[in-house]
Scaffold this motif. Structure first.
Motif, PDB file in Angstrom:
ATOM      1  N   LEU A  15      -2.739  27.999  24.083  1.00 16.64           N
ATOM      2  CA  LEU A  15      -3.712  27.762  23.019  1.00 16.64           C
ATOM      3  C   LEU A  15      -4.253  29.082  22.481  1.00 16.64           C
ATOM      4  CD1 LEU A  15      -4.862  25.186  21.716  1.00 16.64           C
ATOM      5  CD2 LEU A  15      -6.772  25.319  23.314  1.00 16.64           C
ATOM      6  N   ILE A  16      -4.631  29.982  23.383  1.00 16.29           N
ATOM      7  CA  ILE A  16      -5.162  31.276  22.965  1.00 16.29           C
ATOM      8  C   ILE A  16      -4.091  32.091  22.257  1.00 16.29           C
ATOM      9  CG2 ILE A  16      -6.054  33.485  23.812  1.00 16.29           C
ATOM     10  CD1 ILE A  16      -7.468  31.935  26.031  1.00 16.29           C
ATOM     11  N   LEU A  17      -2.862  32.048  22.777  1.00 20.15           N
ATOM     12  CA  LEU A  17      -1.776  32.808  22.160  1.00 20.15           C
ATOM     13  C   LEU A  17      -1.508  32.323  20.740  1.00 20.15           C
ATOM     14  CD1 LEU A  17       0.482  34.936  22.539  1.00 20.15           C
ATOM     15  CD2 LEU A  17       1.956  33.059  23.292  1.00 20.15           C
ATOM     16  N   PHE A  18      -1.402  31.020  20.541  1.00 23.07           N
ATOM     17  CA  PHE A  18      -1.136  30.481  19.205  1.00 23.07           C
ATOM     18  C   PHE A  18      -2.260  30.831  18.234  1.00 23.07           C
ATOM     19  CE2 PHE A  18       1.584  26.914  21.214  1.00 23.07           C
ATOM     20  CZ  PHE A  18       2.704  27.735  21.133  1.00 23.07           C
ATOM     21  N   ARG A  19      -3.503  30.731  18.694  1.00 26.82           N
ATOM     22  CA  ARG A  19      -4.634  31.049  17.815  1.00 26.82           C
ATOM     23  C   ARG A  19      -4.672  32.540  17.490  1.00 26.82           C
ATOM     24  NH1 ARG A  19      -9.541  27.265  20.292  1.00 26.82           N
ATOM     25  NH2 ARG A  19      -8.644  25.267  19.618  1.00 26.82           N
ATOM     26  N   ALA A  20      -4.345  33.372  18.466  1.00 27.72           N
ATOM     27  CA  ALA A  20      -4.335  34.819  18.218  1.00 27.72           C
ATOM     28  C   ALA A  20      -3.247  35.191  17.219  1.00 27.72           C
ATOM     29  CB  ALA A  20      -4.120  35.568  19.533  1.00 27.72           C
ATOM     30  N   VAL A  21      -2.074  34.576  17.349  1.00 29.05           N
ATOM     31  CA  VAL A  21      -0.985  34.838  16.404  1.00 29.05           C
ATOM     32  C   VAL A  21      -1.367  34.368  15.007  1.00 29.05           C
ATOM     33  CG1 VAL A  21       1.374  34.199  15.786  1.00 29.05           C
ATOM     34  CG2 VAL A  21       0.821  34.785  18.152  1.00 29.05           C
ATOM     35  N   LYS A  22      -1.975  33.181  14.939  1.00 28.87           N
ATOM     36  CA  LYS A  22      -2.407  32.662  13.639  1.00 28.87           C
ATOM     37  C   LYS A  22      -3.426  33.595  12.989  1.00 28.87           C
ATOM     38  CE  LYS A  22      -5.521  29.517  13.254  1.00 28.87           C
ATOM     39  NZ  LYS A  22      -6.293  28.238  13.319  1.00 28.87           N
TER      40      LYS A  22
ATOM     41  N   HIS B 106      -8.840  42.526   4.432  1.00 25.56           N
ATOM     42  CA  HIS B 106     -10.282  42.807   4.446  1.00 25.56           C
ATOM     43  C   HIS B 106     -11.075  41.689   5.144  1.00 25.56           C
ATOM     44  CE1 HIS B 106      -9.645  46.253   1.897  1.00 25.56           C
ATOM     45  NE2 HIS B 106      -9.010  45.507   1.006  1.00 25.56           N
ATOM     46  N   GLY B 107     -10.369  40.653   5.574  1.00 26.94           N
ATOM     47  CA  GLY B 107     -11.049  39.552   6.244  1.00 26.94           C
ATOM     48  C   GLY B 107     -11.337  39.882   7.701  1.00 26.94           C
ATOM     49  N   VAL B 108     -12.279  39.157   8.271  1.00 28.42           N
ATOM     50  CA  VAL B 108     -12.625  39.299   9.694  1.00 28.42           C
ATOM     51  C   VAL B 108     -12.293  37.980  10.380  1.00 28.42           C
ATOM     52  CG1 VAL B 108     -14.444  39.719  11.369  1.00 28.42           C
ATOM     53  CG2 VAL B 108     -14.465  40.945   9.188  1.00 28.42           C
ATOM     54  N   PHE B 109     -11.355  38.046  11.305  1.00 23.36           N
ATOM     55  CA  PHE B 109     -10.896  36.836  11.986  1.00 23.36           C
ATOM     56  C   PHE B 109     -11.094  37.000  13.488  1.00 23.36           C
ATOM     57  CE2 PHE B 109      -8.336  37.474   8.151  1.00 23.36           C
ATOM     58  CZ  PHE B 109      -8.634  36.303   7.464  1.00 23.36           C
ATOM     59  N   VAL B 110     -11.804  36.072  14.055  1.00 21.74           N
ATOM     60  CA  VAL B 110     -12.123  36.125  15.481  1.00 21.74           C
ATOM     61  C   VAL B 110     -11.465  34.941  16.176  1.00 21.74           C
ATOM     62  CG1 VAL B 110     -13.954  36.111  17.213  1.00 21.74           C
ATOM     63  CG2 VAL B 110     -14.317  37.252  14.998  1.00 21.74           C
ATOM     64  N   THR B 111     -10.634  35.228  17.166  1.00 22.81           N
ATOM     65  CA  THR B 111     -10.000  34.167  17.947  1.00 22.81           C
ATOM     66  C   THR B 111     -11.048  33.526  18.852  1.00 22.81           C
ATOM     67  OG1 THR B 111      -7.900  35.379  17.949  1.00 22.81           O
ATOM     68  CG2 THR B 111      -8.174  33.630  19.593  1.00 22.81           C
ATOM     69  N   ARG B 112     -11.138  32.222  18.791  1.00 22.89           N
ATOM     70  CA  ARG B 112     -12.155  31.511  19.574  1.00 22.89           C
ATOM     71  C   ARG B 112     -11.524  30.490  20.512  1.00 22.89           C
ATOM     72  NH1 ARG B 112     -17.280  32.346  17.955  1.00 22.89           N
ATOM     73  NH2 ARG B 112     -17.562  33.476  15.986  1.00 22.89           N
ATOM     74  N   TYR B 113     -12.225  30.266  21.603  1.00 24.89           N
ATOM     75  CA  TYR B 113     -11.846  29.218  22.552  1.00 24.89           C
ATOM     76  C   TYR B 113     -13.120  28.546  23.041  1.00 24.89           C
ATOM     77  CZ  TYR B 113     -10.172  26.838  26.714  1.00 24.89           C
ATOM     78  OH  TYR B 113      -9.893  25.880  27.654  1.00 24.89           O
ATOM     79  N   GLU B 114     -13.159  27.235  22.942  1.00 23.67           N
ATOM     80  CA  GLU B 114     -14.350  26.461  23.305  1.00 23.67           C
ATOM     81  C   GLU B 114     -15.594  26.947  22.555  1.00 23.67           C
ATOM     82  OE1 GLU B 114     -14.548  23.794  24.894  1.00 23.67           O
ATOM     83  OE2 GLU B 114     -12.815  23.611  26.218  1.00 23.67           O
ATOM     84  N   GLY B 115     -15.407  27.362  21.296  1.00 17.18           N
ATOM     85  CA  GLY B 115     -16.520  27.784  20.465  1.00 17.18           C
ATOM     86  C   GLY B 115     -16.976  29.200  20.700  1.00 17.18           C
ATOM     87  N   ARG B 116     -16.360  29.909  21.658  1.00 19.43           N
ATOM     88  CA  ARG B 116     -16.759  31.277  21.960  1.00 19.43           C
ATOM     89  C   ARG B 116     -15.665  32.248  21.546  1.00 19.43           C
ATOM     90  NH1 ARG B 116     -18.512  28.458  26.669  1.00 19.43           N
ATOM     91  NH2 ARG B 116     -16.508  28.905  27.653  1.00 19.43           N
ATOM     92  N   ALA B 117     -16.068  33.437  21.133  1.00 24.77           N
ATOM     93  CA  ALA B 117     -15.098  34.471  20.774  1.00 24.77           C
ATOM     94  C   ALA B 117     -14.350  34.922  22.027  1.00 24.77           C
ATOM     95  CB  ALA B 117     -15.808  35.653  20.128  1.00 24.77           C
ATOM     96  N   VAL B 118     -13.045  35.054  21.879  1.00 27.02           N
ATOM     97  CA  VAL B 118     -12.220  35.531  22.990  1.00 27.02           C
ATOM     98  C   VAL B 118     -12.194  37.049  22.944  1.00 27.02           C
ATOM     99  CG1 VAL B 118      -9.911  35.520  24.000  1.00 27.02           C
ATOM    100  CG2 VAL B 118     -10.800  33.448  22.905  1.00 27.02           C
ATOM    101  N   SER B 119     -12.594  37.687  24.033  1.00 31.63           N
ATOM    102  CA  SER B 119     -12.690  39.143  24.054  1.00 31.63           C
ATOM    103  C   SER B 119     -11.309  39.790  24.013  1.00 31.63           C
ATOM    104  CB  SER B 119     -13.424  39.598  25.329  1.00 31.63           C
ATOM    105  OG  SER B 119     -12.643  39.324  26.477  1.00 31.63           O
ATOM    106  N   ASP B 120     -11.278  41.044  23.611  1.00 31.46           N
ATOM    107  CA  ASP B 120     -10.029  41.797  23.585  1.00 31.46           C
ATOM    108  C   ASP B 120      -9.431  41.900  24.989  1.00 31.46           C
ATOM    109  OD1 ASP B 120     -10.260  42.162  20.877  1.00 31.46           O
ATOM    110  OD2 ASP B 120     -11.194  44.145  21.048  1.00 31.46           O
ATOM    111  N   ASP B 121     -10.300  41.945  25.985  1.00 33.22           N
ATOM    112  CA  ASP B 121      -9.842  42.031  27.366  1.00 33.22           C
ATOM    113  C   ASP B 121      -9.035  40.792  27.745  1.00 33.22           C
ATOM    114  OD1 ASP B 121      -9.628  43.121  29.932  1.00 33.22           O
ATOM    115  OD2 ASP B 121     -11.340  41.959  30.631  1.00 33.22           O
ATOM    116  N   VAL B 122      -9.535  39.642  27.363  1.00 36.37           N
ATOM    117  CA  VAL B 122      -8.840  38.390  27.659  1.00 36.37           C
ATOM    118  C   VAL B 122      -7.538  38.300  26.871  1.00 36.37           C
ATOM    119  CG1 VAL B 122      -8.961  35.878  27.444  1.00 36.37           C
ATOM    120  CG2 VAL B 122     -10.920  37.149  28.314  1.00 36.37           C
ATOM    121  N   LEU B 123      -7.596  38.670  25.587  1.00 36.41           N
ATOM    122  CA  LEU B 123      -6.391  38.624  24.759  1.00 36.41           C
ATOM    123  C   LEU B 123      -5.297  39.534  25.319  1.00 36.41           C
ATOM    124  CD1 LEU B 123      -7.812  38.605  21.116  1.00 36.41           C
ATOM    125  CD2 LEU B 123      -6.617  36.749  22.290  1.00 36.41           C
ATOM    126  N   SER B 124      -5.675  40.722  25.737  1.00 35.50           N
ATOM    127  CA  SER B 124      -4.681  41.627  26.309  1.00 35.50           C
ATOM    128  C   SER B 124      -4.134  41.073  27.614  1.00 35.50           C
ATOM    129  CB  SER B 124      -5.287  43.021  26.539  1.00 35.50           C
ATOM    130  OG  SER B 124      -6.314  42.962  27.522  1.00 35.50           O
TER     131      SER B 124
END
Length: 471
Positions: free
Chosen positions: A344-351, A361-379
């Motif tokens: 789920l996180i991978l698909f949302r991050a790719v999207k 110029h847009g700002v897109f934040v990957t979220r899970y359960e309504g919370r922003a997923v940190s760069d640490d988690v994404l990595s």
């Protein structure tokens, strides 16, 4: 370091106690298990006495070593009764590692006539491995920051669950739910016509999503539609996160993004394949639904039961089940695989990355359960998938060099790392058996099961010189 050795000694001693219990329950193999219990008990007791003054504090590096060593030791000591009984050392280690990691691949045949004490030991290994991984995932893997497991700790510590804020409380609640579901499955199986022994052992291997059966025909030995549908539901139950059960009880809410995504995707796959099987092979719709639902759930939850050789249904199913092999259940469940949360996180991050390319110029934040997923988690998630693919690829290449055909090598590697059990092909498929593989190939696959169960990074970090220097 001493505390790590001490705990491993306790694991060996605990295994010896379980061997003695098996000997008491099944007199026909009492000699086998008493011999193994004496050997394991002596080693475990010696190790504990030698390190009894160990300090009880664990830092992060010791947690890595403890997590990796416990599962390795459990697999090796679990192989001892199988070796004393009849299997050669490589086969015994393969079978025990497959059991404790709840993979379900087997080198044993003639299961219909195998002594009950041996069958019970295989089921017991899977029962322990299932709950062991959930507790490990709850207590240690989040701290080790293994591929998004930090989010699992977040899920396990939501506000409003004050009575379950400690790891010990969650572990106890998890164990209670786990054993409760096993008991419910056993009663259901017995009511459906299984013998008490079959009902107990199959309940143990269903909720652990392990898939060991007492019969060469796997769960297909039981032709009752009631039993097959019951097993389908209990496999799904094992593939759901145990923290979700706790949340349902404490907060009376069923909301979970990964549970919704997992159940929804499984339902869609079952529907599509059911329609295809009913149309292509003229199978009655109700029968097609039962066959497809059971085997799809079995593969996705990495249980590994089979009620039919689905490879005979045509190339569409061979491809479908191959693709489903690495998917896995939910994070925090007994299932193996990559897990729904990571997908789920991978698909949302790719999207979000694609959207960022289109709208720089847009700002897109990957979220899970309504919370922003940190760069640490994404990595961590990206690293996990990298090592996942790398491990499968390396294992497949090694198996290929061992003389296996490419499809068998790739499928065996994938099913081992994903802890599924059966793969694709005549040798490792649902109608096959791993016994004919060379000993070196079995050893490689046993390591792949072990590494896959511990999410790769937990194991591979031990192979870096920097880890041992820091330790």
């Amino acid at each position: 370091m001493s505390i790590v050795i001490f705990v491993n000694g306790a694991v060996i001693l605990f295994a010896a106690v379980l061997m003695a219990a098996d000997a008491a329950l099944f007199p026909a193999t009492a000699g086998v298990f008493l011999t193994a219990a004496v050997l394991a008990g002596a080693v475990g007791l010696f190790v504990m006495i030698a390190t009894r003054s160990a300090k009880a504090r664990l830092d992060r590096l010791h947690a890595f070593l403890l997590t990796a060593s416990i599962w390795l030791v459990a697999g090796l000591v679990g192989a001892l009764p199988l070796w004393v009984w009849a299997l050669d050392p490589v086969d015994a280690i393969f079978e025990a590692m497959s059991g404790i990691t709840t993979t379900g691949s087997t080198v044993m045949s003639g299961l219909d006539d195998t002594p009950r004490g041996i069958l019970f030991w295989r089921a017991l290994l899977q029962l322990l491995g299932g709950v062991g991984f959930v507790v490990t995932g709850m207590a240690l893997l989040p701290m080790l920051r293994v591929g998004g497991m930090q989010l699992y700790r977040t899920e396990s510590s939501e506000k409003g669950e004050k009575e379950l804020r400690t790891a010990a409380a969650y572990a106890l609640a998890t164990l209670t739910i786990y054993l409760g579901l096993v008991l419910l499955a056993a009663i259901t199986y017995w009511a459906g016509g299984m013998s008490p022994f079959d009902a107990t052992t199959h309940a143990m291997t269903t909720l652990s999503t392990g898939g060991y059966s007492n019969y060469d025909a796997s769960f297909g030995h039981f032709t009752s539609p009631f039993l097959q549908w019951s097993a389908t539901l209990f496999m799904l139950a094992g593939g759901l996160p145990f923290v979700w059960y706790i949340r349902v009880y404490t907060r009376r809410t069923f909301h979970s993004e990964q549970v919704t995504a997992f159940l929804g995707s499984v339902a869609v796959v079952i529907l599509l394949l059911t329609v295809w099987l009913a149309w292509a092979d003229a199978v009655p719709l109700a029968v097609a639904l039962r066959l497809v639902a059971f085997n799809v759930v079995s593969v996705v939850t990495t249980t590994g039961y089979a009620t039919a050789d689905y490879l005979t249904w045509g190339p569409v199913f061979a491809v479908a089940f191959f693709v489903l092999t690495p998917v896995g259940g939910c994070t925090g469940s007994t299932a193996g695989g990559a897990k729904a949360m990571r997908w789920l996180i991978l698909f949302r991050a790719v999207k979000d990355r694609v959207r960022a390319i289109n709208l720089p110029h847009g700002v897109f934040v990957t979220r899970y359960e309504g919370r922003a997923v940190s760069d640490d988690v994404l990595s961590g998630v990206v690293s996990f998938f990298f090592f996942y693919v790398l491990t499968v690829g390396v294992v497949a290449i090694i198996l290929d060099f061992e003389g296996l055909d490419t499809l068998t090598a790739l499928s065996a590697a994938l099913t081992a790392v994903a802890n599924v059990g059966p793969g694709v092909g005549e040798i490792v498929g649902p109608a096959g058996n791993f016994a004919t593989l060379p000993d070196f190939a079995k050893s490689v696959l046993a390591f792949a099961m072990y590494a896959g169960r511990l999410e790769m990074l937990t194991v591979f970090v031990l192979f870096t010189p920097a880890f041992w220097r820091a330790l």
